[in-house]
Design a protein around this motif. Structure first.
Motif, PDB file in Angstrom:
ATOM      1  N   SER A  31      -3.747   4.366  -8.620  1.00  0.00           N
ATOM      2  CA  SER A  31      -2.880   5.303  -9.329  1.00  0.00           C
ATOM      3  C   SER A  31      -2.941   6.692  -8.710  1.00  0.00           C
ATOM      4  O   SER A  31      -3.934   7.105  -8.111  1.00  0.00           O
ATOM      5  CB  SER A  31      -3.270   5.382 -10.809  1.00  0.00           C
ATOM      6  N   LEU A  32      -1.828   7.401  -8.872  1.00  0.00           N
ATOM      7  CA  LEU A  32      -1.693   8.774  -8.414  1.00  0.00           C
ATOM      8  C   LEU A  32      -1.352   9.640  -9.624  1.00  0.00           C
ATOM      9  O   LEU A  32      -0.446   9.309 -10.382  1.00  0.00           O
ATOM     10  CB  LEU A  32      -0.558   8.881  -7.388  1.00  0.00           C
ATOM     11  N   LYS A  33      -2.078  10.721  -9.803  1.00  0.00           N
ATOM     12  CA  LYS A  33      -1.813  11.594 -10.933  1.00  0.00           C
ATOM     13  C   LYS A  33      -1.759  13.038 -10.459  1.00  0.00           C
ATOM     14  O   LYS A  33      -2.774  13.619 -10.080  1.00  0.00           O
ATOM     15  CB  LYS A  33      -2.883  11.431 -12.011  1.00  0.00           C
ATOM     16  N   ASN A  34      -0.532  13.586 -10.470  1.00  0.00           N
ATOM     17  CA  ASN A  34      -0.322  14.983 -10.073  1.00  0.00           C
ATOM     18  C   ASN A  34      -0.990  15.326  -8.746  1.00  0.00           C
ATOM     19  O   ASN A  34      -1.645  16.365  -8.597  1.00  0.00           O
ATOM     20  CB  ASN A  34      -0.823  15.930 -11.163  1.00  0.00           C
ATOM     21  N   VAL A  35      -0.823  14.428  -7.781  1.00  0.00           N
ATOM     22  CA  VAL A  35      -1.350  14.684  -6.441  1.00  0.00           C
ATOM     23  C   VAL A  35      -0.349  15.577  -5.710  1.00  0.00           C
ATOM     24  O   VAL A  35       0.798  15.197  -5.473  1.00  0.00           O
ATOM     25  CB  VAL A  35      -1.559  13.375  -5.665  1.00  0.00           C
ATOM     26  N   LYS A  36      -0.795  16.764  -5.362  1.00  0.00           N
ATOM     27  CA  LYS A  36       0.071  17.734  -4.694  1.00  0.00           C
ATOM     28  C   LYS A  36      -0.245  17.755  -3.206  1.00  0.00           C
ATOM     29  O   LYS A  36      -1.400  17.873  -2.808  1.00  0.00           O
ATOM     30  CB  LYS A  36      -0.113  19.125  -5.298  1.00  0.00           C
ATOM     31  N   ASN A  75       3.047  10.871  -8.322  1.00  0.00           N
ATOM     32  CA  ASN A  75       2.529  10.169  -9.490  1.00  0.00           C
ATOM     33  C   ASN A  75       2.829   8.685  -9.324  1.00  0.00           C
ATOM     34  O   ASN A  75       3.418   8.266  -8.328  1.00  0.00           O
ATOM     35  CB  ASN A  75       3.160  10.708 -10.780  1.00  0.00           C
ATOM     36  N   GLY A  76       2.400   7.882 -10.299  1.00  0.00           N
ATOM     37  CA  GLY A  76       2.664   6.452 -10.212  1.00  0.00           C
ATOM     38  C   GLY A  76       1.553   5.705  -9.505  1.00  0.00           C
ATOM     39  O   GLY A  76       0.368   5.991  -9.726  1.00  0.00           O
ATOM     40  N   THR A  77       1.923   4.766  -8.636  1.00  0.00           N
ATOM     41  CA  THR A  77       0.939   3.962  -7.904  1.00  0.00           C
ATOM     42  C   THR A  77       1.242   4.020  -6.411  1.00  0.00           C
ATOM     43  O   THR A  77       2.308   4.475  -5.990  1.00  0.00           O
ATOM     44  CB  THR A  77       0.988   2.496  -8.361  1.00  0.00           C
ATOM     45  N   PHE A  78       0.291   3.519  -5.611  1.00  0.00           N
ATOM     46  CA  PHE A  78       0.500   3.486  -4.172  1.00  0.00           C
ATOM     47  C   PHE A  78       1.673   2.570  -3.811  1.00  0.00           C
ATOM     48  O   PHE A  78       2.408   2.836  -2.878  1.00  0.00           O
ATOM     49  CB  PHE A  78      -0.781   3.000  -3.468  1.00  0.00           C
ATOM     50  N   GLU A  79       1.832   1.479  -4.537  1.00  0.00           N
ATOM     51  CA  GLU A  79       2.918   0.535  -4.269  1.00  0.00           C
ATOM     52  C   GLU A  79       4.247   1.030  -4.821  1.00  0.00           C
ATOM     53  O   GLU A  79       5.306   0.711  -4.270  1.00  0.00           O
ATOM     54  CB  GLU A  79       2.585  -0.836  -4.876  1.00  0.00           C
ATOM     55  N   ASN A  80       4.218   1.791  -5.907  1.00  0.00           N
ATOM     56  CA  ASN A  80       5.458   2.259  -6.536  1.00  0.00           C
ATOM     57  C   ASN A  80       5.297   3.720  -6.967  1.00  0.00           C
ATOM     58  O   ASN A  80       5.176   4.026  -8.152  1.00  0.00           O
ATOM     59  CB  ASN A  80       5.805   1.370  -7.738  1.00  0.00           C
ATOM     60  N   ALA A 142       6.642   3.053  -0.473  1.00  0.00           N
ATOM     61  CA  ALA A 142       5.276   2.678  -0.855  1.00  0.00           C
ATOM     62  C   ALA A 142       4.293   3.109   0.232  1.00  0.00           C
ATOM     63  O   ALA A 142       4.622   3.127   1.422  1.00  0.00           O
ATOM     64  CB  ALA A 142       5.193   1.174  -1.075  1.00  0.00           C
ATOM     65  N   PHE A 143       3.086   3.471  -0.202  1.00  0.00           N
ATOM     66  CA  PHE A 143       2.027   3.813   0.752  1.00  0.00           C
ATOM     67  C   PHE A 143       1.365   2.523   1.229  1.00  0.00           C
ATOM     68  O   PHE A 143       0.194   2.243   0.964  1.00  0.00           O
ATOM     69  CB  PHE A 143       1.025   4.763   0.103  1.00  0.00           C
TER      70      PHE A 143
END
Length: 264
Positions: A31-36, A75-80, A142-143
């Motif tokens: 998961s990604l949360k507010n990654v700037k 935000n979201g996930t590495f895949e989405n 996607a990453f």
């Protein structure tokens, strides 16, 4: 420490002799949360290296300029992932012709990129030279490794409006024609590209004013004014007035009107 399970106060990454990426935010498992992410000292030269072997690289070949600011929130996930960001480029050039300063705002979610962009003349805050609107660009950002980023059989719609664009920008698309870069004239355009990839159709209209072009076949210059209409994948040239350049024919007797269709 696993980077996918981290709270990042501030981290900076730099490729050897290239751009610096500053990162803050929360990475936890997938998961990604507010990654700037902020890109500093970026350049088209380095972007071309990063994107080698992709469709993006071919688009970047004719572009140059100074990348002033690239910033995104993830935000979201590495895949989405869900992505919001902006891109600022000073002195954007296409095929060696300076267009202006570029500014865009972008959003990405559910395999779709949208946003808008404007290009202003250098040192000007007047009405934009070009306005771009991307309503729908189907991409997989996607990453993770992907064979294709641009998704086929999905709907794409991009619109562009521009006034007094240098006609020389279109030279790469005019075989056998060389446009005078100083006195080449201008083109006004209002064009939309839409359809399911790869079946994209163009619609819209345009106007060429005071063009000065060199026809390589006979090595003569001509002046031209014309109305343009895009209909599906056909470019209609209407009421085009073509005449010899005054240096070849000072009296301007050799003048004709042309109406023609070109299949793109």
């Amino acid at each position: 420490m696993c980077i996918r399970d981290s709270n990042i106060d501030t981290a900076s990454l730099q490729r050897n002799g290239a751009e610096i990426a500053a990162i803050t935010g929360s990475l936890k498992y997938d998961s990604l949360k507010n990654v700037k992410v902020n890109l500093i000292n970026g350049s088209f030269t380095n972007l071309k290296k990063i994107t080698e072997g992709t469709g993006v690289a071919k688009t970047l070949e004719s572009l140059s300029g100074t990348i002033k600011d690239v910033s995104f929130i993830l935000n979201g996930t590495f895949e989405n992932p869900n992505i919001e960001g902006k891109l600022l480029i000073d002195s954007l050039c296409y095929a060696g012709i300076t267009i202006g300063n570029f500014k865009s705002n972008l959003q990405y979610s559910n395999l779709n990129l949208s946003g808008n962009a404007v290009i202003n003349k250098l040192n000007s805050t007047d009405k934009a030279t070009i306005e771009l609107t991307a309503e729908s660009v189907p991409l997989d950002l996607a990453f993770a490794d992907r064979d294709e980023r641009l998704l086929k059989d999905k709907f794409l719609k991009i619109s562009a409006q521009g006034e007094q664009l240098p006609l020389a920008v279109a030279e790469p698309f005019l075989p056998g024609i060389k446009v005078d870069k100083k006195k080449g004239g201008t083109v006004d355009l209002s064009v939309t590209a839409s359809g399911k990839i790869p079946n994209i159709e163009l619609s819209g209209k345009g106007k060429v004013s005071n063009a000065r072009i060199l026809v390589l076949g006979n090595n003569l210059y001509y002046g031209a004014n014309a109305n343009l209409e895009f209909n599906k994948n056909t470019l209609e040239i209407n009421n085009a007035i073509i005449k010899n350049d005054r240096f070849d024919d000072p009296k301007g007797y050799n003048k004709k009107e042309i109406n023609r269709k070109i299949y793109l």
